[in-house]
Design a protein around this motif. Sequence first.
Motif: not given
Lengths: 228, 447
Positions: B115-122
Amino acid sequence: MRLLLVEDNARLASLIREGLDRQGFAVDWCETVSGAEHALAITMYDLLLLDLGLPDGEGLDLVRGLRRRQDTMPILVLTARGGLDDRVVGLDAGADDYLVKPFQIPELAARCRALLRRPGASLGTELSAGNVTLHSAERSVKVSGEPVVATPREVDLLECLLRRAGHVVAKLAIEGALYSMDAEVTPNALEACVSRLRKRLATAGADVQITTVHGVGYALFAPIAAHG
Amino acid sequence: MDKAGNSKRGPAGPTLFRQIATRLAAFTLLFALLDVGIVVFTYSSQPESLAQELLTLEANKAERSTAPVPDLLAGPPGAEHWAARYVEPAAGGSAPPPSRVDAPSGVLMDWTRRERIPGGYRISGVRSVQQGGQQRWLYMQFEGDGIRPYVPVIANEIVQHVVLPLIPLSLLLLLFNVFAVRRVLGPLQRAEAEVDALDPDNVLLRLSEAPEPREVNTLVRAVNRALTRLDKTMAILRGFTANAAHELRTPLSIMQLSLDKLPPGPLRDDLQADTQHMARLVGQMLDLAQADALAVEPDVLVDLADIGRDIVGAMAPKAFAAQRELRFEAVGDTRALGHAEAIYRIYRNLIDNALAHAPGATPIEVTAGPGPQLSVRDHGPGIADEDLPHIFERFWRKDRRKSDGAGLGLGIVQRLAEAHGGAITARNAPGGGALFEVTFAPPEPGR
């Protein structure tokens, strides 16, 4: 002296005839092998002068044919072929001498005379060079017509050299002619004999020279003029 | 034999084997790079499968490690946040449960989520791992940015799909090539040795034709065809010289005999000298053409002393006329393998040369032996050092104006000696005078 010249070049033939004529030979001429055979059948010649490449055949076949018929007539081959094996092939076929073109008349005449002088040839009871004459039947030697006294062995030696005048005669050949098979021949017997003969001829004023060719034999040379 | 071997075996360019090896290596590298490109391209367009592979890789690491707590594992490089722990499939297992437990109860299954998160992905997911013969479930989660965390995945992919299959393949190819090249070069090396052994004297020699490989066979046959053409040209050339000389002899005879009929005088003498010079030149050209074509039978035994005696006897009248003395001596065993008439001409030309160059009243010594050699020595001025390299050259004369020869006599001697597999040397004898020595092949022992 009657010679038969077989030569297919007419100009050369006429020059040779003229030259030999001046040297005292009578020369008949024909151009082909068949012409030569015809001439030989009806006339006795003393010597055959033969060119090799003829319009209707090989000169050497003519030589072989003559020798097969036991004809010992001297044959001098005149040829433009001076190849490494040509001379040997020519002599093997039965020719007596081999002269490569171009040649000069004195050389040709000298060779003819040498062939006619050979034992077995029709001429040659009187051998001469320069002012020296040897009568082979009488065993007498003359210098300028004056008799010279010499031992039989010296006369034999002189005859050997005169028969091949102008050429070197091998020491072994002279020894073979002078001494019988079982006679003891000391190494310098021949040398001593030559030296005595030289002295005798010089005293008599002979103009020929007997030269030693070291390691080979001896030669009698007439005054230079005869050898162009 | 000695003239070959000076210029060959130079390191001219790489061997065929090295070329093939280098090209094969370059080709493998290119292929690998292409493969890498494909791998990278495929995965960069499918981040999900990258994420999946990443977790599987981490799980494999955990499986191999002995660390009791998976948290202690390093995690992928560049991970900003990394967490890992074992979870139990049984209900009521220690929390927190994975966020997606849609699987049938009691059974967990491998899953991955990105999943996309702010500042990158998780990325999070579960993998089954075998530890101590026991199946456990590992829950992993990490956050990251960019390509860096995926580097081990991509490297692993490259090893799996590029390096592992390509290296054995390349090695196999290389081995095959070594074998193939050896096979092809074998006949080529044989042909090379034969070409090296080609001798201008032995014009009938041809390369032996190996039936395979066909490429070498066609090359060898092409070389043989070229040799045949060369032979023909050489034969024409030799034939031309021989025929020209031969055809010139009859007109020369006519000229010479016609000149005799001219009234005596300086003009006639000059013309006679000229025709004699020309006759000599024609004779020498014919001799040379024949010397060039001479093939010596390897088993004909001749006695150098017999031939020497013959020629010295034959030339003595000429020497006598020039007021010179010829001496002959035979020393020891003088048998040699050779062509009698050719050896006769060797003697003749050497004696002619001595007659021309040494002054009158000096003896010329001709010697046969000891062994298969002959020599001719004069007592003239000898050979000047600066002339030594030239005396065997064709048409070379020390003084063109003075000499009446064509400068071919010694060249003919050299050629005839070479045709015998022999050699000629010229030097100044101790005590003065030129000394020419010719050696021949000795007779085989026991003959």
